[in-house]
Design a protein around this motif. Structure first.
Motif, PDB file in Angstrom:
ATOM      1  N   HIS A  46      -6.927   4.300   6.250  1.00 30.65           N
ATOM      2  CA  HIS A  46      -6.300   5.359   5.444  1.00 30.65           C
ATOM      3  C   HIS A  46      -6.532   6.708   6.122  1.00 30.65           C
ATOM      4  O   HIS A  46      -7.459   6.875   6.921  1.00 30.65           O
ATOM      5  N   HIS A  90      -7.234  -1.708   9.117  1.00 33.60           N
ATOM      6  CA  HIS A  90      -6.469  -1.183   7.974  1.00 33.60           C
ATOM      7  C   HIS A  90      -7.068   0.184   7.642  1.00 33.60           C
ATOM      8  O   HIS A  90      -8.156   0.270   7.075  1.00 33.60           O
ATOM      9  N   VAL A 112      -6.806  -0.171  -4.072  1.00 31.44           N
ATOM     10  CA  VAL A 112      -6.757   1.102  -3.354  1.00 31.44           C
ATOM     11  C   VAL A 112      -5.967   0.954  -2.078  1.00 31.44           C
ATOM     12  O   VAL A 112      -5.678  -0.139  -1.669  1.00 31.44           O
ATOM     13  N   ASP A 123       0.847  -1.197   0.000  1.00 33.84           N
ATOM     14  CA  ASP A 123       0.000   0.000   0.000  1.00 33.84           C
ATOM     15  C   ASP A 123       0.888   1.255   0.000  1.00 33.84           C
ATOM     16  O   ASP A 123       0.577   2.248  -0.663  1.00 33.84           O
ATOM     17  N   ASN A 177      -1.425   5.761   4.830  1.00 35.43           N
ATOM     18  CA  ASN A 177      -1.987   4.729   5.713  1.00 35.43           C
ATOM     19  C   ASN A 177      -1.664   5.089   7.161  1.00 35.43           C
ATOM     20  O   ASN A 177      -0.950   6.057   7.423  1.00 35.43           O
TER      21      ASN A 177
HETATM   22 ZN    ZN Z   1      -5.274   0.256   1.769  1.00 33.26          ZN
END
Ligand code: ZN
Ligand code: KIV
Length: 528
Positions: A210, A208, A528, A20, A244
């Protein structure tokens, strides 16, 4: 070493800097850089390294395979969509890892179902089960992510997660794909799943997040409070768009507020600063000065009243010790007369793994630098080690550069460059400024013209004779290529970084002639 050893439950740290994080615009890394970062992550003590998305490109495949074969300690994970080709390719890359994990994902929110996938709920359920089942046929350790989970109807999320567990998933990750969640709501999703999903106690729940609204770390910690026992994060919070969840921030929050979280990790926090620096260096994405934990100002006290308090009792204004995150003191480490042995020790202490040839090169460059510069700091040694790591076999080598600039003159530059076949080429050019003139002269020699996207020069240590590091991001054939170099002369550093960009393009062109599929990639919009 487990620095938080105690009666606490373990929190799994899943690092996705190489997957990511690498999706950050301009953050692409080559194979050697990815291996170096993976080794640093293993040294740091992360439990899982998500090494890439093997089907995305041959380069991604090669990197995941190399990390699976060479980096031992952490579980090595590869990403795949819920289809056979992705999962088979992921397994091919991972199969030699002592501890492999396949991570399959499929979007579940109404917005993704309708506009991106054009699939009804039943089809999503079927594909999720098929994906997990196929991954499970290769590997016991399977993670499933319902993409955009935080915007998925809770009832449907319960259904998908339950089916994925029945099919054999061992970790269930709940991505806040677009950074839309707020802590209380995100935490409540985990509480809801723990209450309503059959078999939830058999799996590890994972966060997880963002950072679109600046809440990735807060959201991840809210999930932890609600029972998540894996956090997915990246060094320096690198990642798509705003990034992230930052690994260093989660780690120091859990450690500093051990009284509250009562969780332990395997992270050696003294290695955080080095790892942050390494990632900033290889990606060219510098950390903002006031960034929590690893920013240059994170432990700087400016206000007189704070300084006074600090002198009386450090804990008045400092909740963490700079040494605990490995912040180096700016100190003179080596001088002109230091020997090879002292340099080698210092390079090792600073966390770099170089082979004999690279160490020799660092030593030679160190001697040249010591002649140019009175005092050599840790930051200089780090820059020398990183420069050697960055340099690969080159088609073009800069021999000399001069330029002429100033008010009332037209900036001009001349360069002298070796080709690897032994010929030397000289060229000159005018430009909008001295650096522009240098770049144009290099383009004339090499016949490669690029579109410059970013150019930065920064000082790597302190003092008037400090070395400057030039970083360049250029575009060629629609793809980003980066270069960086150091020198006490910033024009020379800029020219060296530009030649590195040209060499990378030349190497890429040569490779794509041999392997025409090299340049082919999965459309970025699918991940993404
Ligand atoms: Zn991600
Ligand atoms: O943000 C996201 O949804 C992802 C998944 C692939 C896990 O990165």
């Amino acid at each position: 070493m487990n620095e938080n050893a105690g009666p606490y439950e373990h929190l799994i740290i899943f690092d996705t800097t190489l997957r990511d994080g690498e999706q950050s615009p301009g953050a692409s890394m080559n194979l050697a850089e990815k291996l170096e970062v993976a080794r640093a992550l293993a040294d740091l003590g992360v439990d899982v390294i998500e090494a890439g998305f093997p089907i995305a490109s041959p380069g991604d495949f090669e990197a995941v395979q190399a990390i699976a074969r060479q980096v031992h300690g952490p579980t090595i994970c590869g990403l795949a969509r819920c289809n056979n080709a992705d999962i088979d390719r992921a397994w091919e890359a991972l199969r030699d890892a002592p501890k492999p994990r396949i991570h399959v994902f499929l979007a579940t929110s109404a917005i993704h179902r309708e506009f991106k996938l054009h699939m009804a709920k039943e089809e999503i359920l079927r594909r999720a089960v098929e994906g997990v089942t196929r991954a499970k046929s290769y590997c016991d350790n399977v993670e499933f992510s319902p993409e955009d989970a935080s915007r998925t109807e809770l009832d449907f999320l319960v259904e998908v997660v339950e089916k994925a567990i029945e099919a054999g998933a061992t970790t269930i990750n709940i991505p806040d794909t677009v950074g839309y969640a707020v802590p209380d709501q995100y935490g409540a999703i985990f509480a809801h799943l723990r209450k309503h999903v059959r078999g939830i106690d058999k799996v590890v729940l994972s966060a997880h997040c963002h950072d679109d609204l600046g809440m990735a770390v807060a959201n991840s910690l809210a999930a932890v409070v609600s029972g998540a026992r894996q956090v997915e994060c990246t060094i320096n919070g690198l990642g798509e768009r705003a990034g992230n969840c930052a690994l260093e921030e989660v780690i120091m929050a859990v450690r500093t507020r051990g009284d509250f979280f009562q969780l332990a990790t395997n992270i050696t926090t003294r290695k955080l600063h080095h790892t942050s620096r390494l990632v900033a260096h290889v990606t060219g994405i510098q950390v903002q000065r006031n960034k929590a934990v690893v920013g240059q100002n994170a432990f700087a006290h400016e206000a007189g009243i704070h300084q006074d308090g600090m002198l009386k009792e450090r804990s008045t204004y400092e909740i963490m010790n700079p040494e605990d995150v490995g912040l180096p003191k700016t100190e003179l480490v080596l001088g002109k007369h230091s020997g090879r042995h002292a340099l080698r020790e210092r390079v090792l202490e600073l966390g770099y793994h170089l082979d004999e040839q690279q160490l020799q090169k660092v030593f030679e460059n160190f001697k040249v630098l010591a002649d140019r510069k009175k005092t050599i700091y840790d930051a200089d040694v780090e820059a020398l080690a990183e420069a050697v790591m960055a340099s690969g076999p080159a088609l073009w080598t800069l021999e000399a550069v001069t330029c002429n600039a100033g008010s009332g003159t037209i900036p001009s530059a001349a360069v002298c460059i070796w080709h690897k076949d032994g010929t030397i080429v000289r060229e000159a050019s005018l430009g909008d400024g001295p650096v522009d003139a240098v770049f144009k002269a290099i383009e004339r020699v090499t016949g490669i013209e690029v579109e410059l996207r970013d150019f930065r020069v920064r000082s790597v240590s302190v003092g008037e004779d400090a070395q400057g590091e030039a970083h360049i991001e250029a575009f060629y054939n629609g793809r980003s290529v980066t270069g960086r170099a150091i020198s006490t002369d910033i024009i020379e550093a800029s020219a060296l970084a530009f030649v590195q960009v040209i060499n990378r393009i030349a190497m890429r062109k040569a490779q794509s002639r041999l392997h025409p599929q090299t340049e082919k990639e999965v459309p970025a919009s699918t991940v993404v």
